[in-house]
Design a protein around this motif. Sequence first.
Motif, short mmCIF file in Angstrom:
data_model
loop_
_atom_site.label_atom_id
_atom_site.label_comp_id
_atom_site.label_asym_id
_atom_site.label_seq_id
_atom_site.Cartn_x
_atom_site.Cartn_y
_atom_site.Cartn_z
N ILE A 1 52.11 -28.97 -33.87
CA ILE A 1 52.15 -27.55 -33.79
C ILE A 1 50.85 -26.82 -33.55
N PRO A 2 50.89 -26.19 -32.40
CA PRO A 2 49.68 -25.39 -31.82
C PRO A 2 49.47 -24.14 -32.50
N VAL A 3 48.05 -24.19 -33.04
CA VAL A 3 47.52 -23.09 -33.84
C VAL A 3 46.88 -21.95 -33.14
N ARG A 4 47.33 -20.62 -33.21
CA ARG A 4 46.64 -19.54 -32.26
C ARG A 4 45.21 -19.23 -33.02
N ILE A 5 44.11 -19.51 -32.40
CA ILE A 5 42.82 -19.38 -32.83
C ILE A 5 42.10 -18.57 -32.13
N ALA A 6 41.50 -17.67 -32.98
CA ALA A 6 40.41 -16.42 -32.12
C ALA A 6 39.01 -16.89 -32.63
N VAL A 7 38.03 -16.98 -31.63
CA VAL A 7 36.85 -17.23 -31.81
C VAL A 7 35.92 -16.09 -31.88
N LEU A 8 34.96 -15.85 -32.89
CA LEU A 8 34.04 -14.55 -32.82
C LEU A 8 32.81 -15.29 -33.09
N VAL B 1 31.70 -24.47 -27.31
CA VAL B 1 31.85 -25.68 -27.93
C VAL B 1 33.36 -25.44 -28.58
N LEU B 2 33.36 -24.52 -29.23
CA LEU B 2 34.64 -24.29 -29.81
C LEU B 2 35.87 -24.01 -29.03
N VAL B 3 35.69 -23.20 -28.35
CA VAL B 3 36.77 -22.90 -27.12
C VAL B 3 37.23 -24.42 -26.51
N GLY B 4 36.38 -25.05 -26.20
CA GLY B 4 36.74 -26.46 -25.43
C GLY B 4 37.38 -27.41 -26.42
N ARG B 5 36.88 -27.20 -27.86
CA ARG B 5 37.54 -28.32 -28.46
C ARG B 5 38.96 -27.70 -28.92
N ILE B 6 39.14 -26.24 -29.21
CA ILE B 6 40.39 -25.89 -29.52
C ILE B 6 41.59 -25.96 -28.40
N GLU B 7 40.97 -25.93 -27.17
CA GLU B 7 41.94 -26.20 -26.00
C GLU B 7 42.26 -27.65 -25.90
N ALA B 8 41.16 -28.39 -26.22
CA ALA B 8 41.66 -29.86 -25.98
C ALA B 8 42.30 -30.45 -26.87
N TRP C 1 34.00 -28.81 -36.44
CA TRP C 1 35.46 -29.05 -35.55
C TRP C 1 35.77 -30.53 -35.68
N ASP C 2 34.89 -31.24 -35.24
CA ASP C 2 35.23 -32.70 -35.10
C ASP C 2 35.34 -33.58 -36.44
N GLU C 3 34.98 -33.18 -37.34
CA GLU C 3 34.97 -33.81 -38.66
C GLU C 3 35.72 -33.15 -39.95
N LEU C 4 36.13 -31.94 -39.46
CA LEU C 4 36.90 -31.05 -40.68
C LEU C 4 38.09 -30.32 -40.23
N LEU C 5 37.86 -29.31 -39.37
CA LEU C 5 38.91 -28.40 -38.77
C LEU C 5 39.86 -29.09 -37.99
N VAL C 6 39.56 -29.88 -37.07
CA VAL C 6 40.56 -30.48 -36.13
C VAL C 6 41.63 -31.28 -37.05
N MET C 7 41.17 -31.72 -37.99
CA MET C 7 42.13 -32.63 -39.04
C MET C 7 43.03 -31.68 -39.78
N GLN C 8 42.41 -30.53 -40.13
CA GLN C 8 43.12 -29.91 -41.28
C GLN C 8 44.05 -28.60 -40.43
N LEU C 9 43.58 -28.52 -39.06
CA LEU C 9 44.48 -27.59 -38.34
C LEU C 9 45.37 -28.33 -37.47
N ASP C 10 45.77 -29.61 -37.65
CA ASP C 10 46.78 -30.44 -37.16
C ASP C 10 47.83 -30.72 -38.25
N TYR C 11 49.04 -30.19 -37.89
CA TYR C 11 50.16 -30.37 -38.95
C TYR C 11 50.59 -31.69 -39.25
N ARG C 12 50.21 -32.63 -38.36
CA ARG C 12 50.40 -34.03 -38.49
C ARG C 12 49.66 -34.96 -39.47
N HIS C 13 48.45 -34.24 -39.64
CA HIS C 13 47.47 -34.84 -40.44
C HIS C 13 48.01 -35.16 -42.09
#
Length: 180
Positions: free
Chosen positions: A11-18, A34-41, A149-161
Amino acid sequence: MGRIDENKEFIPVRIAVLTVSDSRSLNDDRSGDVLVGRIEAAGHILAARMILKDERADIAAQLRAWSLDPEIDCIISTGGTGLTGRDVTVEAHRDVYEKEIEAFGTVFTIISMKKIGTSAVQSRATGGVANGTYMFALPGSPGACKDAWDELLVMQLDYRHQPCNFVEIFPRLDEHKRRK
């Protein structure tokens, strides 16, 4: 440790970067990039991006506005989490939070300790929820954004985790505001 349940649909999450900085622009915002690249990837959607100066009221106002936007599920800020007088992002986040995710800062510190040792104590990364929107304040360095992102958010923002993640409880974040 967690795992990805391949039987569940992403499930894609809609994320704003400030980005919070007195000196950066979109042309040289490496941490935001860095954040934008990882969010989109990861398959998520960049819902908005902005740079603001280190002004507490302005940061809090933008966080509030984005938290009320139905097209934004999550806000990640970078910058202003240190100890200097101009570092006011954490205070702005806390001005907006309905609930703080205390363990976010703790887990980020553990991750940072592995990379930068005791210098990790100088970061005040934080996370919270307001208006059914997740909010995370990260340090302003590209390395810290990668680590968070790589060690925390990418997992917690993935519905499949599994065994649990932030996405699966989105529908319940504002249940206290609904009429019974």
